[in-house]
Design a protein around this motif. Structure first.
Motif, PDB file in Angstrom:
ATOM      1  N   ALA A 101      51.973  22.327  38.422  1.00 49.78           N
ATOM      2  CA  ALA A 101      51.208  22.831  37.275  1.00 49.78           C
ATOM      3  C   ALA A 101      49.965  21.986  37.048  1.00 49.78           C
ATOM      4  O   ALA A 101      48.871  22.519  36.793  1.00 49.78           O
ATOM      5  N   ARG A 102      50.105  20.680  37.171  1.00 46.48           N
ATOM      6  CA  ARG A 102      48.962  19.782  36.978  1.00 46.48           C
ATOM      7  C   ARG A 102      47.909  20.010  38.075  1.00 46.48           C
ATOM      8  O   ARG A 102      46.713  20.061  37.796  1.00 46.48           O
ATOM      9  N   GLN A 103      48.361  20.189  39.318  1.00 45.83           N
ATOM     10  CA  GLN A 103      47.423  20.416  40.412  1.00 45.83           C
ATOM     11  C   GLN A 103      46.712  21.766  40.263  1.00 45.83           C
ATOM     12  O   GLN A 103      45.510  21.868  40.509  1.00 45.83           O
ATOM     13  N   LEU A 104      47.443  22.801  39.851  1.00 49.88           N
ATOM     14  CA  LEU A 104      46.809  24.098  39.611  1.00 49.88           C
ATOM     15  C   LEU A 104      45.774  23.999  38.489  1.00 49.88           C
ATOM     16  O   LEU A 104      44.707  24.608  38.566  1.00 49.88           O
ATOM     17  N   ASP A 105      46.088  23.227  37.462  1.00 47.62           N
ATOM     18  CA  ASP A 105      45.159  23.061  36.350  1.00 47.62           C
ATOM     19  C   ASP A 105      43.905  22.306  36.798  1.00 47.62           C
ATOM     20  O   ASP A 105      42.821  22.549  36.282  1.00 47.62           O
ATOM     21  N   GLN A 106      44.045  21.387  37.736  1.00 45.08           N
ATOM     22  CA  GLN A 106      42.878  20.686  38.274  1.00 45.08           C
ATOM     23  C   GLN A 106      42.034  21.624  39.137  1.00 45.08           C
ATOM     24  O   GLN A 106      40.806  21.537  39.131  1.00 45.08           O
ATOM     25  N   ILE A 107      42.691  22.521  39.867  1.00 40.85           N
ATOM     26  CA  ILE A 107      41.970  23.470  40.718  1.00 40.85           C
ATOM     27  C   ILE A 107      41.192  24.462  39.854  1.00 40.85           C
ATOM     28  O   ILE A 107      40.017  24.712  40.078  1.00 40.85           O
ATOM     29  N   ALA A 108      41.894  25.075  38.900  1.00 42.21           N
ATOM     30  CA  ALA A 108      41.281  26.055  37.998  1.00 42.21           C
ATOM     31  C   ALA A 108      41.909  25.861  36.625  1.00 42.21           C
ATOM     32  O   ALA A 108      43.037  26.287  36.390  1.00 42.21           O
ATOM     33  N   PRO A 109      41.206  25.183  35.703  1.00 44.96           N
ATOM     34  CA  PRO A 109      41.773  24.879  34.390  1.00 44.96           C
ATOM     35  C   PRO A 109      42.296  26.127  33.670  1.00 44.96           C
ATOM     36  O   PRO A 109      41.654  27.169  33.639  1.00 44.96           O
ATOM     37  N   GLY A 110      43.524  25.987  33.139  1.00 49.78           N
ATOM     38  CA  GLY A 110      44.157  27.062  32.391  1.00 49.78           C
ATOM     39  C   GLY A 110      45.090  27.929  33.201  1.00 49.78           C
ATOM     40  O   GLY A 110      45.763  28.802  32.655  1.00 49.78           O
ATOM     41  N   THR A 111      45.174  27.722  34.509  1.00 55.50           N
ATOM     42  CA  THR A 111      46.007  28.568  35.363  1.00 55.50           C
ATOM     43  C   THR A 111      47.493  28.351  35.065  1.00 55.50           C
ATOM     44  O   THR A 111      47.976  27.230  35.090  1.00 55.50           O
ATOM     45  N   VAL A 112      48.191  29.437  34.748  1.00 54.44           N
ATOM     46  CA  VAL A 112      49.641  29.371  34.543  1.00 54.44           C
ATOM     47  C   VAL A 112      50.388  30.318  35.474  1.00 54.44           C
ATOM     48  O   VAL A 112      51.600  30.234  35.602  1.00 54.44           O
ATOM     49  N   ARG A 113      49.644  31.239  36.126  1.00 54.17           N
ATOM     50  CA  ARG A 113      50.300  32.156  37.054  1.00 54.17           C
ATOM     51  C   ARG A 113      49.349  32.436  38.210  1.00 54.17           C
ATOM     52  O   ARG A 113      48.151  32.628  38.021  1.00 54.17           O
ATOM     53  N   VAL A 114      49.926  32.451  39.427  1.00 56.51           N
ATOM     54  CA  VAL A 114      49.150  32.762  40.624  1.00 56.51           C
ATOM     55  C   VAL A 114      49.823  33.942  41.305  1.00 56.51           C
ATOM     56  O   VAL A 114      51.019  33.903  41.596  1.00 56.51           O
ATOM     57  N   ARG A 115      49.043  34.985  41.525  1.00 54.54           N
ATOM     58  CA  ARG A 115      49.555  36.152  42.250  1.00 54.54           C
ATOM     59  C   ARG A 115      48.889  36.185  43.619  1.00 54.54           C
ATOM     60  O   ARG A 115      47.676  36.052  43.735  1.00 54.54           O
ATOM     61  N   VAL A 116      49.712  36.364  44.657  1.00 56.33           N
ATOM     62  CA  VAL A 116      49.237  36.408  46.036  1.00 56.33           C
ATOM     63  C   VAL A 116      49.611  37.771  46.599  1.00 56.33           C
ATOM     64  O   VAL A 116      50.788  38.138  46.627  1.00 56.33           O
ATOM     65  N   ILE A 117      48.593  38.516  47.045  1.00 58.26           N
ATOM     66  CA  ILE A 117      48.819  39.870  47.534  1.00 58.26           C
ATOM     67  C   ILE A 117      48.207  40.006  48.920  1.00 58.26           C
ATOM     68  O   ILE A 117      46.982  39.894  49.079  1.00 58.26           O
ATOM     69  N   PRO A 118      49.027  40.245  49.947  1.00 56.65           N
ATOM     70  CA  PRO A 118      48.464  40.484  51.276  1.00 56.65           C
ATOM     71  C   PRO A 118      47.892  41.897  51.345  1.00 56.65           C
ATOM     72  O   PRO A 118      48.510  42.845  50.878  1.00 56.65           O
ATOM     73  N   VAL A 119      46.700  42.036  51.891  1.00 52.80           N
ATOM     74  CA  VAL A 119      46.044  43.346  52.010  1.00 52.80           C
ATOM     75  C   VAL A 119      45.445  43.471  53.409  1.00 52.80           C
ATOM     76  O   VAL A 119      45.212  42.480  54.099  1.00 52.80           O
ATOM     77  N   THR A 120      45.179  44.719  53.804  1.00 51.87           N
ATOM     78  CA  THR A 120      44.482  44.977  55.051  1.00 51.87           C
ATOM     79  C   THR A 120      43.202  45.728  54.713  1.00 51.87           C
ATOM     80  O   THR A 120      43.243  46.750  54.034  1.00 51.87           O
ATOM     81  N   ARG A 121      42.098  45.193  55.172  1.00 51.14           N
ATOM     82  CA  ARG A 121      40.797  45.807  54.894  1.00 51.14           C
ATOM     83  C   ARG A 121      39.993  45.851  56.187  1.00 51.14           C
ATOM     84  O   ARG A 121      39.840  44.829  56.851  1.00 51.14           O
ATOM     85  N   ASP A 122      39.518  47.021  56.522  1.00 53.65           N
ATOM     86  CA  ASP A 122      38.762  47.224  57.753  1.00 53.65           C
ATOM     87  C   ASP A 122      39.543  46.738  58.968  1.00 53.65           C
ATOM     88  O   ASP A 122      38.973  46.149  59.890  1.00 53.65           O
ATOM     89  N   GLY A 123      40.855  46.958  58.950  1.00 57.68           N
ATOM     90  CA  GLY A 123      41.700  46.558  60.067  1.00 57.68           C
ATOM     91  C   GLY A 123      41.993  45.073  60.147  1.00 57.68           C
ATOM     92  O   GLY A 123      42.661  44.626  61.071  1.00 57.68           O
ATOM     93  N   ARG A 124      41.517  44.301  59.182  1.00 58.03           N
ATOM     94  CA  ARG A 124      41.757  42.852  59.176  1.00 58.03           C
ATOM     95  C   ARG A 124      42.673  42.485  58.023  1.00 58.03           C
ATOM     96  O   ARG A 124      42.518  42.972  56.912  1.00 58.03           O
ATOM     97  N   ARG A 125      43.600  41.623  58.322  1.00 60.08           N
ATOM     98  CA  ARG A 125      44.536  41.158  57.306  1.00 60.08           C
ATOM     99  C   ARG A 125      43.866  40.086  56.457  1.00 60.08           C
ATOM    100  O   ARG A 125      43.251  39.157  56.967  1.00 60.08           O
ATOM    101  N   ARG A 126      43.989  40.234  55.146  1.00 65.65           N
ATOM    102  CA  ARG A 126      43.446  39.272  54.193  1.00 65.65           C
ATOM    103  C   ARG A 126      44.480  38.996  53.111  1.00 65.65           C
ATOM    104  O   ARG A 126      45.456  39.722  52.992  1.00 65.65           O
ATOM    105  N   THR A 127      44.222  37.980  52.329  1.00 60.42           N
ATOM    106  CA  THR A 127      45.111  37.647  51.221  1.00 60.42           C
ATOM    107  C   THR A 127      44.288  37.622  49.942  1.00 60.42           C
ATOM    108  O   THR A 127      43.274  36.923  49.857  1.00 60.42           O
ATOM    109  N   TRP A 128      44.730  38.386  48.957  1.00 58.53           N
ATOM    110  CA  TRP A 128      44.075  38.453  47.660  1.00 58.53           C
ATOM    111  C   TRP A 128      44.813  37.501  46.736  1.00 58.53           C
ATOM    112  O   TRP A 128      46.028  37.580  46.610  1.00 58.53           O
TER     113      TRP A 128
END
Length: 129
Positions: free
Chosen positions: A35-62
């Motif tokens: 939690a402390r490291q996430l707050d240092q990365i982006a202050p106020g962060t309490v939840r992180v959502r990770v969504i794998p997507v495919t765009r233009d045939g390439r795999r990306r992570t949102w």
């Protein structure tokens, strides 16, 4: 007849309790550090959502960083750093499915999309009632 039972193969209950308490402290410290490291990365962060997507045939992570009140204003590097932090903290997690990490509880869970049953989007007849 009462025969004494040996404890040579069983740890006493107190030892289990002490081990359980130590494990809980380690987990609490792990959650606090993340939690402390996430707050240092982006202050106020309490939840992180990770969504794998495919765009233009390439795999990306949102990656979406949320505070208690909504999205956190962060740049691309902050999103990338938060994703890297989580992948290192949970190396055994399946990052091919959408996941949500809650920094308050330390819980990483699969974030499967759901739809109301009234829409009839379920493909199995058993789910339609």
């Amino acid at each position: 007849m009462n025969t004494p039972k040996g404890t040579e193969n069983h740890a006493p209950r107190a030892a289990h309790a002490i081990k359980g308490a130590a494990d809980a402290r380690r987990h609490a410290q792990f959650v606090e550090v993340l939690a402390r490291q996430l707050d240092q990365i982006a202050p106020g962060t309490v939840r992180v959502r990770v969504i794998p997507v495919t765009r233009d045939g390439r795999r990306r992570t949102w990656v979406v960083l949320d505070s208690a009140n909504g999205p956190v204003g962060a740049d691309r590097e902050a999103h990338r750093a938060a994703y890297g932090l989580l992948t290192r903290a949970f190396p055994a997690a399946d990052w091919n499915v959408a996941s949500t990490y809650d920094a308050r509880t330390g819980e990483l869970s699969a974030d499967e999309p759901t739809a109301p049953a009234a829409l009839g989007l379920d493909t199995t007849p058993e789910t339609r009632a």
